[in-house]
Motif scaffolding. Structure first.
Motif, PDB file in Angstrom:
ATOM      1  N   ARG A 159     -11.736  11.673  16.956  1.00 58.22           N
ATOM      2  CA  ARG A 159     -12.094  10.480  16.192  1.00 58.22           C
ATOM      3  C   ARG A 159     -11.030   9.383  16.307  1.00 58.22           C
ATOM      4  O   ARG A 159     -11.349   8.216  16.476  1.00 58.22           O
ATOM      5  N   ARG A 160      -9.758   9.790  16.234  1.00 66.69           N
ATOM      6  CA  ARG A 160      -8.697   8.785  16.150  1.00 66.69           C
ATOM      7  C   ARG A 160      -8.074   8.442  17.503  1.00 66.69           C
ATOM      8  O   ARG A 160      -7.471   7.390  17.661  1.00 66.69           O
ATOM      9  N   VAL A 161      -8.132   9.363  18.448  1.00 65.53           N
ATOM     10  CA  VAL A 161      -7.455   9.105  19.731  1.00 65.53           C
ATOM     11  C   VAL A 161      -8.450   9.011  20.892  1.00 65.53           C
ATOM     12  O   VAL A 161      -8.513   7.995  21.578  1.00 65.53           O
ATOM     13  N   ILE A 162      -9.255  10.060  21.095  1.00 70.54           N
ATOM     14  CA  ILE A 162     -10.106  10.093  22.282  1.00 70.54           C
ATOM     15  C   ILE A 162     -11.171   9.000  22.234  1.00 70.54           C
ATOM     16  O   ILE A 162     -11.294   8.196  23.152  1.00 70.54           O
ATOM     17  N   PHE A 163     -11.929   8.960  21.122  1.00 76.06           N
ATOM     18  CA  PHE A 163     -13.043   8.009  21.068  1.00 76.06           C
ATOM     19  C   PHE A 163     -12.588   6.550  21.161  1.00 76.06           C
ATOM     20  O   PHE A 163     -13.147   5.795  21.963  1.00 76.06           O
ATOM     21  N   PRO A 164     -11.574   6.138  20.402  1.00 75.76           N
ATOM     22  CA  PRO A 164     -11.135   4.740  20.540  1.00 75.76           C
ATOM     23  C   PRO A 164     -10.728   4.395  21.978  1.00 75.76           C
ATOM     24  O   PRO A 164     -10.977   3.294  22.440  1.00 75.76           O
ATOM     25  N   LEU A 165     -10.115   5.356  22.664  1.00 74.72           N
ATOM     26  CA  LEU A 165      -9.684   5.069  24.032  1.00 74.72           C
ATOM     27  C   LEU A 165     -10.874   5.021  24.994  1.00 74.72           C
ATOM     28  O   LEU A 165     -10.814   4.384  26.031  1.00 74.72           O
ATOM     29  N   MET A 166     -11.960   5.712  24.630  1.00 81.50           N
ATOM     30  CA  MET A 166     -13.158   5.685  25.483  1.00 81.50           C
ATOM     31  C   MET A 166     -14.056   4.512  25.143  1.00 81.50           C
ATOM     32  O   MET A 166     -14.993   4.210  25.870  1.00 81.50           O
ATOM     33  N   MET A 167     -13.782   3.878  24.009  1.00 82.37           N
ATOM     34  CA  MET A 167     -14.677   2.848  23.482  1.00 82.37           C
ATOM     35  C   MET A 167     -15.069   1.781  24.505  1.00 82.37           C
ATOM     36  O   MET A 167     -16.265   1.483  24.650  1.00 82.37           O
ATOM     37  N   PRO A 168     -14.109   1.194  25.246  1.00 83.27           N
ATOM     38  CA  PRO A 168     -14.522   0.162  26.208  1.00 83.27           C
ATOM     39  C   PRO A 168     -15.557   0.687  27.202  1.00 83.27           C
ATOM     40  O   PRO A 168     -16.531  -0.005  27.516  1.00 83.27           O
ATOM     41  N   THR A 169     -15.377   1.921  27.664  1.00 82.09           N
ATOM     42  CA  THR A 169     -16.331   2.510  28.594  1.00 82.09           C
ATOM     43  C   THR A 169     -17.665   2.760  27.909  1.00 82.09           C
ATOM     44  O   THR A 169     -18.731   2.521  28.485  1.00 82.09           O
ATOM     45  N   VAL A 170     -17.610   3.238  26.665  1.00 79.31           N
ATOM     46  CA  VAL A 170     -18.843   3.476  25.913  1.00 79.31           C
ATOM     47  C   VAL A 170     -19.630   2.170  25.798  1.00 79.31           C
ATOM     48  O   VAL A 170     -20.854   2.151  25.961  1.00 79.31           O
ATOM     49  N   ALA A 200      -2.606  16.517  13.937  1.00 76.52           N
ATOM     50  CA  ALA A 200      -4.034  16.217  13.932  1.00 76.52           C
ATOM     51  C   ALA A 200      -4.828  17.423  14.418  1.00 76.52           C
ATOM     52  O   ALA A 200      -4.424  18.101  15.357  1.00 76.52           O
ATOM     53  N   GLY A 201      -5.981  17.683  13.758  1.00 77.43           N
ATOM     54  CA  GLY A 201      -6.901  18.725  14.220  1.00 77.43           C
ATOM     55  C   GLY A 201      -7.742  18.184  15.356  1.00 77.43           C
ATOM     56  O   GLY A 201      -7.712  16.983  15.644  1.00 77.43           O
ATOM     57  N   GLU A 202      -8.522  19.062  15.993  1.00 81.94           N
ATOM     58  CA  GLU A 202      -9.279  18.644  17.179  1.00 81.94           C
ATOM     59  C   GLU A 202     -10.287  17.532  16.868  1.00 81.94           C
ATOM     60  O   GLU A 202     -10.469  16.608  17.653  1.00 81.94           O
ATOM     61  N   ILE A 203     -10.949  17.625  15.717  1.00 80.40           N
ATOM     62  CA  ILE A 203     -11.950  16.601  15.386  1.00 80.40           C
ATOM     63  C   ILE A 203     -11.272  15.265  15.103  1.00 80.40           C
ATOM     64  O   ILE A 203     -11.720  14.210  15.556  1.00 80.40           O
ATOM     65  N   THR A 204     -10.147  15.332  14.392  1.00 82.31           N
ATOM     66  CA  THR A 204      -9.390  14.109  14.132  1.00 82.31           C
ATOM     67  C   THR A 204      -8.903  13.499  15.448  1.00 82.31           C
ATOM     68  O   THR A 204      -8.932  12.281  15.625  1.00 82.31           O
ATOM     69  N   ILE A 205      -8.459  14.349  16.367  1.00 80.24           N
ATOM     70  CA  ILE A 205      -7.987  13.847  17.664  1.00 80.24           C
ATOM     71  C   ILE A 205      -9.123  13.108  18.357  1.00 80.24           C
ATOM     72  O   ILE A 205      -8.937  12.021  18.890  1.00 80.24           O
TER      73      ILE A 205
END
Lengths: 338, 352
Positions: free
Chosen positions: A250-261, A243-248
């Protein structure tokens, strides 16, 4: 300053300092004493109530009772006579510009843009600062407006938005930039209701912009903590997985932050619905920038329309409650996942 | 499927913090290579440089014929299993395994085929819809393996994949990993601090200490012919006996033991090394003998270990379990000189 009042009131002070803890202690000791005399089985169900009761009394006295009072008042006229839904009808009359409609429209703008901008900037800054040296210094700088009172914030932003007629030296930062960099006529940021991008009144956006500046540190700090909570292993695994940085992101960092968001987002929605201080200090609701909280204040203290103010308060309360419940549930879900 | 070459590789964090020093190893295609060493020896760093997660300070790493120093991790076509498994907690088991294939923009049908195949091999069929949170440690470990094998990568990297499993599961998984290696026909590079894992799984073992490669060889080779004192002490359990000795006319003299060296050595002082199993309860006629004052007796059923003093030195002996010994006894033991090692006092290199 005259401190002699402290001396004359010394007996009262002593009574308060000694008396309040004494009453509390007596309550606890007395409560425990009574609980111990209960049968064994009843104790576990009674004891929590003894401890919770003082807090419940305070909430009931200072929160629930006034809320019920407000609700009652919203159905009364100036003389306290019951008039049914007339106050609400008055507030909701004359769509789209009469009654409270401008305020409702503006609250909607606040709800959308204030929340969106604060989340977007908070997220962007959190991700960018994550890789910056002296991260804590930079974050403190962004967080600093949180320490400023809203009125001071408005004073600062009035300088930013200050207007002088064309041809004169521009003292406002934005108009100065507009004038010298873009060679355009200055704008009256706070009065100008002309729609931005053909949709949203410029002065509303200017108010929201100032408020965003004041709160963005809040979302930055919380989102940054959520970002730091993502294990580095996961990002490395994603990198090895191709995965490239943007994909990371979109697919990993953001979903994991979603509850906090979501928690930050709903908190901001509540802030937006309660928006008052920036509007009050900057325009006092003039130039069609009014919001519900400011309208309530104006009705109450300028027009002495208690019924109308209460009706607005009830409308506000009814809008906030569902968001509040959702927020609490989400927060509990985030905590439970830890 | 590819070979991997470390060519004079150095990893330096600051001018005086070098964690991997002049590392040279050639890992053959389809080989199971184990990097082993105590914690902090640089073995994980060596692996992470190959994975592209750490920059290479000096030297070259090649996968096949391709120098990968400046190739991003995502373009190296390698798969890695992390010690923590690093499963994506918000994705189902299926999506975890499908993720690397989605990154290759593979067609949905092909992804499905591969994920199903991997889940069948690893026995994960019933868990595909679950989130990692709802899995046991062993199942998570298999998902991590699955995520690696779906890609059919050129090289398979494993960073201490068994250290979070309990002892029984670790033993099973060790065997499963060997089977997997045989079935996949891929180069495996496996990092561990556990010499048992290294000995049982590796085609070859590379032993590291303090950033320096000590020895590379087959498990048998390393066990029988350790290159230096460190390797001799690291491999084998219980560890090899080391007794300081002086050499006089081809005979090594220790505090409680005298033995004629099978081969002349140049050094006058050094360390005599022999494994516990070289100490026997049968005293060979004319061979070296020693008197041991036994401190502790460990009976394991198949083996019996004696821990005690020979002269001024601590010695461990593996003897016949039927031999009757009590702590405090003094016993006469023999030494099989075929398993004798001698290490130089200064360089610690093996002279025999």
């Amino acid at each position: 300053m005259d401190f002699s009042v402290l001396l004359t009131d010394l007996p009262t002070l002593v009574v308060v300092i000694i008396g309040v803890p004494a009453v509390l202690a007596a309550y606890i000791v007395g409560g425990e004493y009574l609980v111990r005399r209960l049968p064994d089985k009843a104790r576990p169900s009674v004891r929590p109530w003894i401890w919770v009761a003082p807090a419940l009394l305070l909430v009931a006295g200072f929160l629930v009772a006034p809320a019920i009072g407000t609700l009652a008042q919203s159905f009364e006229d100036k003389n306290g006579a019951f008039i049914g839904f007339q106050n609400f009808a008055a507030q909701l009359a004359g769509f789209p510009t009469g009654g409270a409609w401008i305020a409702i429209r503006n609250n909607l703008f606040w709800l959308i843009f204030y929340t969106l901008f604060v989340l977007a900037f908070g997220l962007l800054l959190a991700v960018l600062f994550d890789r910056v040296p002296y991260e804590s210094v930079v974050k403190s700088l962004i967080f600093m407006p949180m320490a400023i009172s809203s009125v001071a914030l408005v004073v600062i932003w009035k300088f930013m938005y200050a207007y002088q007629p064309p041809g004169q030296p521009q003292t406002g930062t934005l108009n100065f930039i507009l004038n010298t960099v873009f060679h355009q006529d200055p704008r009256t940021w706070i009065q100008d209701e002309s729609p931005l991008l053909g949709l949203f009144p410029l002065n509303d956006m200017a108010l929201i912009g100032a408020a965003v500046w004041g709160i963005v540190g809040f979302s930055l700090v919380i989102l940054s903590a959520a970002l730091k909570g993502i294990p580095g292993d996961l990002l490395e695994a994603a990198r090895v997985d191709g995965a490239g940085e943007i994909t990371i992101f979109r697919r990993v960092i953001f979903p994991l932050m979603m509850p906090t968001v979501v928690v930050v987002g709903t908190t901001l929605v509540i802030f937006a619905l309660k928006a008052f201080d920036v509007v009050y200090a900057m325009t006092n609701g003039n130039y069609h920038t009014d919001v519900l909280a400011n309208r309530m204040y104006q009705l109450l203290y300028n027009s002495h329309d208690f019924g109308g103010a209460s009706a607005v308060a009830v409308i506000l309360l009814l809008t906030v409650i569902p968001v509040l419940i959702f927020n609490l549930r989400q927060f509990r879900a985030v905590e439970a996942r830890r | 499927m590819a070979s991997v070459t470390y060519d004079h590789v150095v990893k330096r964090y600051t001018a005086d913090l070098t964690v991997v020093k002049d590392f040279n190893v050639e890992i053959k295609d389809k080989e199971f290579m184990v990097l082993v060493g105590p914690s902090g020896c640089g073995k994980s760093t060596a692996l992470r440089m190959l994975a592209g997660l750490e920059a290479i300070s000096e030297g070259e790493i090649r996968i096949g014929d391709r120098v990968v120093n400046n190739v991003a991790a995502k373009d190296r076509d390698i798969a890695m299993v992390f010690q923590s498994y690093a499963l994506y907690p918000h994705m189902s088991v299926y999506d975890n395994m499908a993720f690397p294939l989605q990154m290759q923009h593979m067609k949905k049908d092909d992804i499905d085929k591969r994920v199903k195949n991997a889940s069948r091999i690893l026995g994960l069929d019933n868990f595909l819809k679950r989130k990692p949170r709802a899995l046991s440690g062993g199942q998570r470990q298999r998902v991590a393996l699955g995520r690696a094998i779906v890609r059919s990568p050129k090289v398979f990297l494993l960073d201490e994949p068994l250290s979070n499993l309990d002892a029984k599961l670790r033993g099973q998984t060790r065997i499963e990993l060997q089977k997997l290696h045989r079935d996949l026909q891929t180069t495996f590079i496996y990092v561990t601090h556990d010499q048992v894992e290294a000995m049982t799984m590796g085609d070859r073992i590379a032993i590291m200490n303090a950033g320096i490669l000590q020895q590379v060889g087959t498990p048998g080779d390393i066990y029988d012919h350790p290159a230096n004192l460190f390797v001799a002490g690291f491999i084998g359990s219980p560890t090899m006996n080391f007794v300081p000795a002086t050499v006089d006319n081809g005979t090594a003299k220790a505090s409680g033991l005298e033995v004629k060296l099978p081969k002349p050595v140049s050094a006058a002082k050094g360390t005599l090394g022999f494994r516990p199993e070289a100490v026997t309860d049968r005293v060979v006629e004319g061979g070296p003998t020693m008197k041991m004052k036994v401190d502790v007796v460990e009976r394991l059923g198949s083996d019996q270990f004696l821990y005690g003093q020979v002269g001024a030195d601590q010695v461990t002996a593996r003897v016949d379990p039927r031999m009757s010994v009590q702590p405090g006894d003094t016993v006469q033991l023999g030494l099989d000189t075929r398993g004798l090692h001698f290490f130089d006092a200064e360089t610690e290199k093996a002279l025999i």
